[in-house]
Design a protein around this motif. Sequence first.
Motif, PDB file in Angstrom:
ATOM      1  N   VAL A 121       5.797   9.379   4.446  1.00 28.08           N
ATOM      2  CA  VAL A 121       6.457   8.667   3.347  1.00 28.08           C
ATOM      3  C   VAL A 121       7.721   9.410   2.937  1.00 28.08           C
ATOM      4  CG1 VAL A 121       6.249   7.898   0.943  1.00 28.08           C
ATOM      5  CG2 VAL A 121       4.311   7.624   2.522  1.00 28.08           C
ATOM      6  N   VAL A 122       7.629  10.733   2.807  1.00 25.67           N
ATOM      7  CA  VAL A 122       8.811  11.524   2.456  1.00 25.67           C
ATOM      8  C   VAL A 122       9.905  11.291   3.488  1.00 25.67           C
ATOM      9  CG1 VAL A 122       9.755  13.854   2.207  1.00 25.67           C
ATOM     10  CG2 VAL A 122       7.537  13.306   1.198  1.00 25.67           C
ATOM     11  N   GLU A 123       9.551  11.339   4.767  1.00 22.73           N
ATOM     12  CA  GLU A 123      10.555  11.163   5.812  1.00 22.73           C
ATOM     13  C   GLU A 123      11.200   9.779   5.754  1.00 22.73           C
ATOM     14  OE1 GLU A 123      11.197  11.473  10.646  1.00 22.73           O
ATOM     15  OE2 GLU A 123       9.183  11.742   9.828  1.00 22.73           O
ATOM     16  N   GLN A 124      10.371   8.746   5.699  1.00 18.35           N
ATOM     17  CA  GLN A 124      10.907   7.381   5.750  1.00 18.35           C
ATOM     18  C   GLN A 124      11.713   7.009   4.513  1.00 18.35           C
ATOM     19  OE1 GLN A 124       8.626   4.062   7.457  1.00 18.35           O
ATOM     20  NE2 GLN A 124       6.912   5.502   7.546  1.00 18.35           N
ATOM     21  N   TRP A 125      11.281   7.476   3.355  1.00 20.36           N
ATOM     22  CA  TRP A 125      11.959   7.047   2.133  1.00 20.36           C
ATOM     23  C   TRP A 125      12.962   8.087   1.656  1.00 20.36           C
ATOM     24  CZ3 TRP A 125       9.231   5.593  -3.134  1.00 20.36           C
ATOM     25  CH2 TRP A 125      10.175   5.074  -4.002  1.00 20.36           C
ATOM     26  N   LEU A 126      12.507   9.277   1.323  1.00 21.46           N
ATOM     27  CA  LEU A 126      13.393  10.251   0.697  1.00 21.46           C
ATOM     28  C   LEU A 126      14.344  10.904   1.692  1.00 21.46           C
ATOM     29  CD1 LEU A 126      10.869  11.924  -1.768  1.00 21.46           C
ATOM     30  CD2 LEU A 126      12.321   9.899  -2.112  1.00 21.46           C
ATOM     31  N   TYR A 127      13.827  11.371   2.817  1.00 25.09           N
ATOM     32  CA  TYR A 127      14.670  12.073   3.793  1.00 25.09           C
ATOM     33  C   TYR A 127      15.674  11.120   4.440  1.00 25.09           C
ATOM     34  CZ  TYR A 127      15.858  15.200   7.692  1.00 25.09           C
ATOM     35  OH  TYR A 127      16.525  15.993   8.601  1.00 25.09           O
ATOM     36  N   ASP A 128      15.193   9.961   4.871  1.00 25.03           N
ATOM     37  CA  ASP A 128      16.074   9.015   5.565  1.00 25.03           C
ATOM     38  C   ASP A 128      16.949   8.193   4.617  1.00 25.03           C
ATOM     39  OD1 ASP A 128      15.004   9.842   7.977  1.00 25.03           O
ATOM     40  OD2 ASP A 128      13.726   8.077   8.244  1.00 25.03           O
ATOM     41  N   HIS A 129      16.471   7.910   3.403  1.00 28.66           N
ATOM     42  CA  HIS A 129      17.170   6.955   2.536  1.00 28.66           C
ATOM     43  C   HIS A 129      17.314   7.397   1.082  1.00 28.66           C
ATOM     44  CE1 HIS A 129      17.184   4.020   5.728  1.00 28.66           C
ATOM     45  NE2 HIS A 129      15.899   4.214   5.909  1.00 28.66           N
ATOM     46  N   GLY A 130      17.077   8.648   0.792  1.00 25.24           N
ATOM     47  CA  GLY A 130      17.130   9.115  -0.594  1.00 25.24           C
ATOM     48  C   GLY A 130      18.471   8.939  -1.270  1.00 25.24           C
ATOM     49  N   ASP A 131      19.529   8.841  -0.478  1.00 28.19           N
ATOM     50  CA  ASP A 131      20.854   8.646  -1.073  1.00 28.19           C
ATOM     51  C   ASP A 131      21.433   7.265  -0.730  1.00 28.19           C
ATOM     52  OD1 ASP A 131      21.222   9.211   1.608  1.00 28.19           O
ATOM     53  OD2 ASP A 131      22.725  10.762   1.288  1.00 28.19           O
ATOM     54  N   ASN A 132      20.594   6.362  -0.259  1.00 25.98           N
ATOM     55  CA  ASN A 132      21.007   4.997   0.047  1.00 25.98           C
ATOM     56  C   ASN A 132      21.307   4.268  -1.270  1.00 25.98           C
ATOM     57  OD1 ASN A 132      20.393   2.080   0.223  1.00 25.98           O
ATOM     58  ND2 ASN A 132      19.930   2.501   2.363  1.00 25.98           N
ATOM     59  N   GLY A 133      22.490   3.688  -1.380  1.00 23.26           N
ATOM     60  CA  GLY A 133      22.906   3.025  -2.612  1.00 23.26           C
ATOM     61  C   GLY A 133      21.971   1.915  -3.049  1.00 23.26           C
ATOM     62  N   SER A 134      21.498   1.111  -2.096  1.00 19.64           N
ATOM     63  CA  SER A 134      20.563   0.034  -2.432  1.00 19.64           C
ATOM     64  C   SER A 134      19.272   0.608  -3.001  1.00 19.64           C
ATOM     65  CB  SER A 134      20.242  -0.812  -1.203  1.00 19.64           C
ATOM     66  OG  SER A 134      21.388  -1.474  -0.742  1.00 19.64           O
ATOM     67  N   PHE A 135      18.788   1.676  -2.402  1.00 21.11           N
ATOM     68  CA  PHE A 135      17.556   2.292  -2.877  1.00 21.11           C
ATOM     69  C   PHE A 135      17.771   2.890  -4.261  1.00 21.11           C
ATOM     70  CE2 PHE A 135      14.817   3.048   1.110  1.00 21.11           C
ATOM     71  CZ  PHE A 135      15.194   1.846   1.639  1.00 21.11           C
ATOM     72  N   GLN A 136      18.940   3.489  -4.478  1.00 22.75           N
ATOM     73  CA  GLN A 136      19.249   4.050  -5.798  1.00 22.75           C
ATOM     74  C   GLN A 136      19.210   2.947  -6.859  1.00 22.75           C
ATOM     75  OE1 GLN A 136      19.823   7.176  -6.860  1.00 22.75           O
ATOM     76  NE2 GLN A 136      19.671   8.182  -4.888  1.00 22.75           N
ATOM     77  N   ARG A 137      19.822   1.808  -6.557  1.00 26.09           N
ATOM     78  CA  ARG A 137      19.848   0.693  -7.519  1.00 26.09           C
ATOM     79  C   ARG A 137      18.454   0.132  -7.777  1.00 26.09           C
ATOM     80  NH1 ARG A 137      24.427   0.009  -4.643  1.00 26.09           N
ATOM     81  NH2 ARG A 137      23.548  -1.506  -3.175  1.00 26.09           N
ATOM     82  N   ASP A 138      17.674  -0.026  -6.719  1.00 29.31           N
ATOM     83  CA  ASP A 138      16.368  -0.683  -6.852  1.00 29.31           C
ATOM     84  C   ASP A 138      15.252   0.245  -7.335  1.00 29.31           C
ATOM     85  OD1 ASP A 138      17.553  -3.024  -5.955  1.00 29.31           O
ATOM     86  OD2 ASP A 138      16.876  -2.760  -3.886  1.00 29.31           O
ATOM     87  N   TYR A 139      15.340   1.525  -6.985  1.00 26.71           N
ATOM     88  CA  TYR A 139      14.223   2.434  -7.252  1.00 26.71           C
ATOM     89  C   TYR A 139      14.633   3.694  -8.021  1.00 26.71           C
ATOM     90  CZ  TYR A 139      12.650  -0.599  -3.526  1.00 26.71           C
ATOM     91  OH  TYR A 139      12.366  -1.708  -2.762  1.00 26.71           O
ATOM     92  N   GLY A 140      15.897   3.780  -8.404  1.00 26.94           N
ATOM     93  CA  GLY A 140      16.401   4.989  -9.063  1.00 26.94           C
ATOM     94  C   GLY A 140      15.758   5.295 -10.404  1.00 26.94           C
ATOM     95  N   HIS A 141      15.160   4.328 -11.030  1.00 23.41           N
ATOM     96  CA  HIS A 141      14.539   4.510 -12.347  1.00 23.41           C
ATOM     97  C   HIS A 141      13.073   4.961 -12.260  1.00 23.41           C
ATOM     98  CE1 HIS A 141      13.314   0.555 -11.000  1.00 23.41           C
ATOM     99  NE2 HIS A 141      12.319   0.602 -11.877  1.00 23.41           N
ATOM    100  N   ILE A 142      12.499   4.944 -11.078  1.00 23.42           N
ATOM    101  CA  ILE A 142      11.076   5.229 -10.915  1.00 23.42           C
ATOM    102  C   ILE A 142      10.824   6.741 -10.963  1.00 23.42           C
ATOM    103  CG2 ILE A 142       9.140   5.096  -9.295  1.00 23.42           C
ATOM    104  CD1 ILE A 142      10.349   2.472  -8.267  1.00 23.42           C
ATOM    105  N   ASP A 143       9.757   7.114 -11.676  1.00 19.77           N
ATOM    106  CA  ASP A 143       9.316   8.504 -11.711  1.00 19.77           C
ATOM    107  C   ASP A 143       8.563   8.780 -10.411  1.00 19.77           C
ATOM    108  OD1 ASP A 143       8.282  11.032 -12.183  1.00 19.77           O
ATOM    109  OD2 ASP A 143       6.834  10.333 -13.684  1.00 19.77           O
ATOM    110  N   LEU A 144       9.196   9.512  -9.504  1.00 19.99           N
ATOM    111  CA  LEU A 144       8.603   9.759  -8.183  1.00 19.99           C
ATOM    112  C   LEU A 144       7.285  10.520  -8.285  1.00 19.99           C
ATOM    113  CD1 LEU A 144      11.849  10.674  -6.208  1.00 19.99           C
ATOM    114  CD2 LEU A 144      10.734   8.432  -6.429  1.00 19.99           C
ATOM    115  N   ALA A 145       7.165  11.394  -9.278  1.00 23.51           N
ATOM    116  CA  ALA A 145       5.923  12.153  -9.451  1.00 23.51           C
ATOM    117  C   ALA A 145       4.783  11.260  -9.920  1.00 23.51           C
ATOM    118  CB  ALA A 145       6.146  13.299 -10.435  1.00 23.51           C
ATOM    119  N   GLY A 146       5.089  10.066 -10.376  1.00 25.17           N
ATOM    120  CA  GLY A 146       4.072   9.152 -10.880  1.00 25.17           C
ATOM    121  C   GLY A 146       3.515   8.214  -9.826  1.00 25.17           C
TER     122      GLY A 146
END
Length: 174
Positions: A37-62
């Motif tokens: 999960v870390v690789e597919q989401w954070l490592y590969d796309h953690g700075d993807n603008g679309s991901f920032q807009r859609d998921y930037g508000h989510i508490d990752l630790a939650g």
Amino acid sequence: MQLGDLEGLMVRRRAGLGLGDFLADPMIAPLRWPDDVVEQWLYDHGDNGSFQRDYGHIDLAGILWSLEAVTAAELSEMPTGASDDGCIEEYAADPDHWVAVRQFGIHEGVARQWAELGTWKRPPVLLDRRLVTLAGTGLQVVEGRTRVGVLRGRRRQGSLVAAQHQAWVGRPRP
């Protein structure tokens, strides 16, 4: 912690930080997420603008992750983030193309997996929509939009598609 908090780490990743060091980073390790999960989401796309807009508000630790079986019927109706609305259907329009172009490197064996088992080689990443919006219900595709599009397109063609598929599912921590 939110996606935006990873900005410095993403700069280091773009400069060549390997996955192992990324996983061990003091910002990532305490999340205790599955490496995949870390690789597919954070490592590969953690700075993807679309991901920032859609998921930037989510508490990752939650987020608590589990590998779950999800039905082809559910996946055929599942949305992705608003910033990439419609992209799954673009992949679904020509599933044979998207399978054919995935044959080298980490994608080796994708065509065989679809032909023989009717499923993907690597589980995609899905989120409980309550993490995205309080009024959300069901699941949402975060990463694996091509895989889900191929599944949808193959179902429409009448090609082999398994009834259930493995996926990483993130749900709110209790």
